[in-house]
Scaffold this active site. Structure first.
Site, PDB file in Angstrom:
ATOM      1  N   LYS A   1       3.965  -5.468 -10.299  1.00  0.00           N
ATOM      2  CA  LYS A   1       3.402  -5.809  -8.971  1.00  0.00           C
ATOM      3  C   LYS A   1       1.883  -5.805  -9.255  1.00  0.00           C
ATOM      4  O   LYS A   1       1.016  -4.743 -10.008  1.00  0.00           O
ATOM      5  CB  LYS A   1       4.053  -5.862  -7.927  1.00  0.00           C
TER       6      LYS A   1
ATOM      7  N   LYS B   1      -3.804  -3.474  -5.172  1.00  0.00           N
ATOM      8  CA  LYS B   1      -4.708  -3.665  -5.229  1.00  0.00           C
ATOM      9  C   LYS B   1      -5.438  -1.987  -5.562  1.00  0.00           C
ATOM     10  O   LYS B   1      -6.865  -1.413  -5.938  1.00  0.00           O
ATOM     11  CB  LYS B   1      -5.567  -3.182  -3.283  1.00  0.00           C
TER      12      LYS B   1
ATOM     13  N   LYS C   1       3.583   6.352  -5.762  1.00  0.00           N
ATOM     14  CA  LYS C   1       2.436   7.149  -5.482  1.00  0.00           C
ATOM     15  C   LYS C   1       2.696   8.638  -5.507  1.00  0.00           C
ATOM     16  O   LYS C   1       1.352   9.440  -5.492  1.00  0.00           O
ATOM     17  CB  LYS C   1       2.227   7.141  -3.725  1.00  0.00           C
TER      18      LYS C   1
HETATM   19  P1  TYM Z   1       0.327  -3.073   2.053  1.00  0.00           P
HETATM   20  O1  TYM Z   1      -0.782  -2.524   2.183  1.00  0.00           O
HETATM   21  O2  TYM Z   1       0.430  -2.449   0.698  1.00  0.00           O
HETATM   22  O3  TYM Z   1       0.431  -4.639   1.424  1.00  0.00           O
HETATM   23  C1  TYM Z   1       0.171  -5.467   2.819  1.00  0.00           C
HETATM   24  C2  TYM Z   1       1.600  -6.209   1.914  1.00  0.00           C
HETATM   25  O4  TYM Z   1       0.982  -6.770   1.530  1.00  0.00           O
HETATM   26  C3  TYM Z   1       2.048  -7.681   0.496  1.00  0.00           C
HETATM   27  N1  TYM Z   1       2.036  -7.341  -0.910  1.00  0.00           N
HETATM   28  C4  TYM Z   1       2.498  -8.014  -1.806  1.00  0.00           C
HETATM   29  N2  TYM Z   1       3.108  -8.950  -1.737  1.00  0.00           N
HETATM   30  C5  TYM Z   1       3.331  -9.935  -2.498  1.00  0.00           C
HETATM   31  N3  TYM Z   1       3.177 -10.701  -4.023  1.00  0.00           N
HETATM   32  C6  TYM Z   1       2.156  -8.740  -4.202  1.00  0.00           C
HETATM   33  N4  TYM Z   1       1.699  -8.045  -5.708  1.00  0.00           N
HETATM   34  C7  TYM Z   1       1.861  -7.476  -3.037  1.00  0.00           C
HETATM   35  N5  TYM Z   1       1.678  -6.446  -2.862  1.00  0.00           N
HETATM   36  C8  TYM Z   1       1.154  -6.509  -1.303  1.00  0.00           C
HETATM   37  C9  TYM Z   1       3.391  -6.197   1.013  1.00  0.00           C
HETATM   38  O5  TYM Z   1       4.584  -6.514   1.262  1.00  0.00           O
HETATM   39  C10 TYM Z   1       2.655  -6.193   2.674  1.00  0.00           C
HETATM   40  O6  TYM Z   1       3.676  -7.134   3.465  1.00  0.00           O
HETATM   41  N6  TYM Z   1       3.505  -0.039   4.397  1.00  0.00           N
HETATM   42  C11 TYM Z   1       2.649  -1.400   4.416  1.00  0.00           C
HETATM   43  C12 TYM Z   1       1.730  -1.709   5.697  1.00  0.00           C
HETATM   44  C13 TYM Z   1       2.804  -1.220   6.588  1.00  0.00           C
HETATM   45  C14 TYM Z   1       3.337  -2.326   7.458  1.00  0.00           C
HETATM   46  C15 TYM Z   1       3.664  -1.842   8.363  1.00  0.00           C
HETATM   47  C16 TYM Z   1       3.517  -3.682   7.195  1.00  0.00           C
HETATM   48  C17 TYM Z   1       2.258  -0.691   7.845  1.00  0.00           C
HETATM   49  N7  TYM Z   1       3.273  -0.789   8.920  1.00  0.00           N
HETATM   50  C18 TYM Z   1       4.697  -2.206   9.931  1.00  0.00           C
HETATM   51  C19 TYM Z   1       4.880  -4.154   8.227  1.00  0.00           C
HETATM   52  C20 TYM Z   1       5.202  -3.502   8.745  1.00  0.00           C
HETATM   53  C21 TYM Z   1       2.069  -1.609   2.861  1.00  0.00           C
HETATM   54  O7  TYM Z   1       1.713  -0.283   2.492  1.00  0.00           O
HETATM   55  O8  TYM Z   1       2.106  -2.805   2.821  1.00  0.00           O
END
Ligand code: TYM
Length: 340
Positions: free
Chosen positions: A203, A206, A121
């Protein structure tokens, strides 16, 4: 005679969250929400919309407000039952930032510098490499540890953050005494890393500017079919699961498997002697059919903002109840004065 107290069996706890920082794509569903739905019966669940995390990257305030409610509606449309789970907005539970400060004082700079998401990032958003982006994993650890979560269902990209969370929990427990449950990650065997349709070595994300690279949960039926038709594959015409040599085809096979439940062997057999045109057409329709009930339900739920706000308010109350108990323990252990 001594009273025998009944043993109250508590369900194990799950916490997970998603940032309201862009449109949700199919990877969020397969890597996260789909697994939440499957696990929600057996666990006491906390699902949050992590708006505090989202502002580590610049957000338009009105957009952020809208996306937060969009995401709540999507959770429900995907099958999260707000009667069974606490669904809440992270910023409604101030204990997250309070615990985060304490844990910040127990985290080494080097531990944060190693985080691959911070590196990625900070390379992408060069004009805004803020301290929040750097300390982000500590806030994530706080999200999890406040609820004494046993399990954290996430996609593969969050594994390193989970490892840091475990390290911080162990460190705190060792320094004081048992305070936090040390959580386990739950990473589904299939769908934990859905790849970019136009560049299957990266991957699906978004924040990708190329809209053809991702299947958004709000895409229309025809858009989904079209995007899968134009997905990048390879030059031979064999439908075979091989993530290294055939990442594009393997990614589409993964989506087809998730949409239909067919095994990879069944999929390979189905397409023997058929070209990629047939394959992509069939996958496109299957994925669009799979997402259609979600999209339809989403549109209906999103319209009723009062219903959403009521759920989020109740969810935050339940979350605060648990979070404040953990924070009180932490404050006591580190030596803060309490008059209670
Ligand atoms: P975030 O918002 O980027 O993504 C949310 C969830 O989706 C999963 N994910 C994917 N899984 C499969 N293929 C993909 N291409 C893909 N892109 C995203 C991510 O692994 C995630 O599970 N830091 C976290 C948010 C967060 C969080 C937490 C998660 C904040 N606090 C506590 C679990 C527990 C994040 O940025 O996810």
């Amino acid at each position: 005679m001594e009273e025998i107290k009944p043993v109250i069996e508590r369900k194990p706890i799950i916490l997970s969250g998603i940032q309201p920082s862009g449109s949700l794509h199919i990877g969020h569903l397969t890597g996260a929400i789909k697994n939440w739905v499957e696990l929600q019966e057996k666990y006491d669940c906390y699902f949050t919309i992590v708006d505090l995390h989202a502002i580590t990257v610049r957000q338009n305030p009105a957009e952020l407000r809208k996306r937060t409610l969009d995401l709540a509606a999507l959770y429900i449309a995907c099958g999260i039952d707000p009667e069974k789970c606490s669904l809440f907005i992270q910023s409604h539970v101030p204990e997250h930032t309070q615990l985060s400060w304490v844990l910040t004082c127990y985290t080494g700079m080097g531990e944060l510098e190693r985080m691959t998401q911070f590196k990625a990032k900070s390379e992408k958003y060069t004009s805004n490499v803020n301290a929040g982006l750097f300390t982000y994993p500590i806030l994530m650890a706080s999200d999890i540890l406040l609820y004494q979560a046993d399990l954290v269902p996430v996609g593969e990209d969050q594994k390193q953050h989970l490892e840091l969370t475990r390290d911080l929990a162990n460190r705190f427990n060792f320094n004081y005494s048992d305070t936090f449950k040390v959580p386990e990650p739950y990473i589904a065997p299939v769908g934990a890393r859905i790849m970019n349709l136009q560049d299957p070595e990266s991957k699906m994300s978004k924040s990708d500017e190329n809209l053809k690279a991702s299947i958004f949960l709000t895409d229309s039926y025809n858009e989904i079919v079209k995007k899968i038709k134009s997905a990048v594959t390879d030059s031979d015409a064999e439908v075979k699961y091989d993530k290294v040599k055939k990442p594009g085809v393997s990614n589409l096979m993964t989506l087809y498997h998730i949409a239909t439940g067919k095994s990879f062997v069944e999929i390979e057999t189905e397409f023997i002697g058929k070209g990629y045109g047939d394959f992509k057409g069939t996958v496109g329709v299957a994925v669009a059919d799979y997402l259609k009930p979600i999209t339809d339900k989403y549109a209906a739920i999103r319209k009723d903002e009062n219903y959403l706000k009521e759920i989020l308010q109740k969810g935050a109350e339940k979350a605060r109840n648990q979070a404040s108990r953990t924070l009180a323990k932490v404050y006591k252990k580190v030596g803060f004065v309490s008059f209670k």
